[in-house]
Design a protein around this motif. Structure first.
Motif, PDB file in Angstrom:
ATOM      1  N   ASP A   1      40.070  71.776 108.002  1.00 50.28           N
ATOM      2  CA  ASP A   1      41.428  71.711 108.562  1.00 50.28           C
ATOM      3  C   ASP A   1      42.472  71.859 107.460  1.00 50.28           C
ATOM      4  N   GLN A   2      42.243  71.215 106.323  1.00 49.00           N
ATOM      5  CA  GLN A   2      43.180  71.313 105.202  1.00 49.00           C
ATOM      6  C   GLN A   2      43.206  72.732 104.635  1.00 49.00           C
ATOM      7  N   MET A   3      42.037  73.377 104.567  1.00 51.90           N
ATOM      8  CA  MET A   3      41.986  74.763 104.103  1.00 51.90           C
ATOM      9  C   MET A   3      42.809  75.662 105.028  1.00 51.90           C
TER      10      MET A   3
ATOM     11  N   LEU B   1      44.248  78.835 103.077  1.00 56.59           N
ATOM     12  CA  LEU B   1      43.013  79.301 102.433  1.00 56.59           C
ATOM     13  C   LEU B   1      41.996  79.807 103.444  1.00 56.59           C
ATOM     14  N   LEU B   2      42.177  79.420 104.687  1.00 59.77           N
ATOM     15  CA  LEU B   2      41.266  79.772 105.766  1.00 59.77           C
ATOM     16  C   LEU B   2      42.113  80.183 106.957  1.00 59.77           C
ATOM     17  N   SER B   3      41.845  81.353 107.510  1.00 58.91           N
ATOM     18  CA  SER B   3      42.636  81.808 108.660  1.00 58.91           C
ATOM     19  C   SER B   3      42.302  80.963 109.880  1.00 58.91           C
ATOM     20  N   ALA B   4      43.209  80.966 110.831  1.00 61.22           N
ATOM     21  CA  ALA B   4      42.989  80.199 112.063  1.00 61.22           C
ATOM     22  C   ALA B   4      41.752  80.702 112.801  1.00 61.22           C
ATOM     23  N   SER B   5      41.544  82.008 112.804  1.00 59.91           N
ATOM     24  CA  SER B   5      40.361  82.535 113.497  1.00 59.91           C
ATOM     25  C   SER B   5      39.071  82.170 112.768  1.00 59.91           C
ATOM     26  N   ALA B   6      39.113  82.151 111.435  1.00 61.59           N
ATOM     27  CA  ALA B   6      37.927  81.763 110.674  1.00 61.59           C
ATOM     28  C   ALA B   6      37.671  80.264 110.769  1.00 61.59           C
TER      29      ALA B   6
ATOM     30  N   GLY C   1      31.861  82.676 102.638  1.00 54.36           N
ATOM     31  CA  GLY C   1      31.610  83.192 103.984  1.00 54.36           C
ATOM     32  C   GLY C   1      32.674  82.799 104.982  1.00 54.36           C
ATOM     33  N   VAL C   2      33.079  81.546 104.985  1.00 57.80           N
ATOM     34  CA  VAL C   2      34.081  81.128 105.977  1.00 57.80           C
ATOM     35  C   VAL C   2      35.469  81.653 105.622  1.00 57.80           C
ATOM     36  N   CYS C   3      35.721  81.933 104.346  1.00 53.30           N
ATOM     37  CA  CYS C   3      37.039  82.442 103.946  1.00 53.30           C
ATOM     38  C   CYS C   3      37.153  83.956 104.094  1.00 53.30           C
ATOM     39  N   ALA C   4      36.032  84.638 104.248  1.00 51.03           N
ATOM     40  CA  ALA C   4      36.054  86.096 104.394  1.00 51.03           C
ATOM     41  C   ALA C   4      36.640  86.468 105.754  1.00 51.03           C
ATOM     42  N   ALA C   5      37.078  87.684 105.851  1.00 51.09           N
ATOM     43  CA  ALA C   5      37.568  88.165 107.145  1.00 51.09           C
ATOM     44  C   ALA C   5      36.434  88.020 108.147  1.00 51.09           C
ATOM     45  N   PRO C   6      36.722  87.463 109.308  1.00 52.99           N
ATOM     46  CA  PRO C   6      35.640  87.241 110.280  1.00 52.99           C
ATOM     47  C   PRO C   6      35.055  88.562 110.766  1.00 52.99           C
TER      48      PRO C   6
END
Length: 98
Positions: free
Chosen positions: A18-20, A25-30, A76-81
């Motif tokens: 959630d903080q990312m 650092l992390l898109s909403a979709s990811a 992996g989670v930060c990459a484009a989904p």
């Protein structure tokens, strides 16, 4: 309905994700349900260490692999989904050999 028990480590993982997302650092979709593949990867690694082929590996080797696993999860989670397969998926075109 019974309240779902959330183990403290899982709650910490969820808060970190959630903080990312909150800091970009992390898109909403990811972010959506990212805790599950993260949790699965960590538990898969833990199984390899506790009951699998890494149980007799030197601690320094296991630590290096643990860090590489966490780095891969974060990457992996930060990459484009990617395009995701959504269930249920029609399997009419799949022929199962018996």
């Amino acid at each position: 309905m019974a309240e779902l028990y959330v183990p403290p480590p899982f709650a910490l993982l969820t808060q970190a994700l959630d903080q990312m997302a909150a800091t970009g650092l992390l898109s909403a979709s990811a972010r959506q349900e990212a805790e599950w593949p993260c949790w699965a990867a960590v538990h898969g690694f833990a199984h390899l260490v506790s009951d699998g082929p890494l149980r007799s590996a030197p601690d320094v080797h296991r630590r290096r692999l643990a860090e590489a696993t966490v780095d891969a999860i974060i990457d992996g989670v930060c990459a484009a989904p990617p395009a995701r397969l959504r269930w249920p998926t029609p399997l009419a075109h799949v022929r199962i050999e018996r």
